[in-house]
Design a protein around this motif. Sequence first.
Motif, mmCIF file in Angstrom:
data_model
loop_
_atom_site.group_PDB
_atom_site.id
_atom_site.type_symbol
_atom_site.label_atom_id
_atom_site.label_comp_id
_atom_site.label_asym_id
_atom_site.label_seq_id
_atom_site.Cartn_x
_atom_site.Cartn_y
_atom_site.Cartn_z
ATOM 1 N N TRP A 1 51.370 59.574 47.112
ATOM 2 C CA TRP A 1 50.929 60.718 47.400
ATOM 3 C C TRP A 1 50.430 61.587 46.110
ATOM 4 O O TRP A 1 50.652 61.285 44.836
ATOM 5 C CB TRP A 1 52.408 61.740 47.782
ATOM 6 N N ASP B 1 51.482 62.745 58.874
ATOM 7 C CA ASP B 1 51.188 61.507 58.686
ATOM 8 C C ASP B 1 50.240 61.575 57.172
ATOM 9 O O ASP B 1 50.106 60.956 56.298
ATOM 10 C CB ASP B 1 49.942 60.771 59.625
ATOM 11 N N ASN B 2 49.500 62.818 57.006
ATOM 12 C CA ASN B 2 48.571 62.938 55.798
ATOM 13 C C ASN B 2 49.174 63.972 54.767
ATOM 14 O O ASN B 2 48.198 63.905 53.836
ATOM 15 C CB ASN B 2 47.265 63.246 56.414
ATOM 16 N N ALA C 1 48.885 64.850 49.352
ATOM 17 C CA ALA C 1 47.819 63.979 50.468
ATOM 18 C C ALA C 1 48.013 62.555 50.051
ATOM 19 O O ALA C 1 48.053 62.201 49.110
ATOM 20 C CB ALA C 1 46.304 64.462 50.671
ATOM 21 N N LYS C 2 47.525 61.838 51.254
ATOM 22 C CA LYS C 2 47.553 60.523 50.895
ATOM 23 C C LYS C 2 46.249 60.031 50.422
ATOM 24 O O LYS C 2 45.914 59.014 49.888
ATOM 25 C CB LYS C 2 47.943 59.483 52.131
ATOM 26 N N GLU D 1 45.078 71.557 57.792
ATOM 27 C CA GLU D 1 45.878 71.221 56.632
ATOM 28 C C GLU D 1 45.965 72.459 55.742
ATOM 29 O O GLU D 1 47.097 72.773 55.465
ATOM 30 C CB GLU D 1 45.858 69.751 55.993
#
Length: 172
Positions: free
Chosen positions: A32, A111-112, A134-135, A143
């Motif tokens: 992350w 997920d993100n 965030a990834k 978001e």
Amino acid sequence: MKVLLLSLVLVLVCAAQETPAEIDPSKVTGEWRTIYSAADNKEKIVEGGPLRCYNRKIECTDDCEHLSISFYVKSDGRCQFFSGVLKRQEGGVYFIEFEGANYLQIIHVSDNILVLYFENDDGQKITKLTEGCAKGTSFTQEEFQKYQQLNTERGIPNENIEHVIETDDCPP
């Protein structure tokens, strides 16, 4: 002592806003990057501020009973690496000693994106802050709107949002 007790009560009240059961542990573990940070005391999160963290990895084990966190903080322009394993307390709150007493809670994960809420007690003042991670290296508009909503719910002004990823030049 009264401040510490009040801080714990505030964290537990905030914990009731979104119960830990709503957090999917399988979505927490991963690489992350801190994209945004916001605080009711903006001085703490501006570039060079003591709570401007650059997250790298968060690992949730034993159904998030333990949370392992790795991050950098810049001091005098140099990246300093920190890591620790936190044990979940009552109400899904984790405790970490860093620039004072910090009570941490995962308030949103998908997920993100991952959003962490902190209350930092430096012995003089309690600062409420969030980190939006965030990834990748950015948030979608939806978001970002979710991140703003979470700040508003916790009394953190959205005008205090810092775009942290812009100054993240610490090692991967």
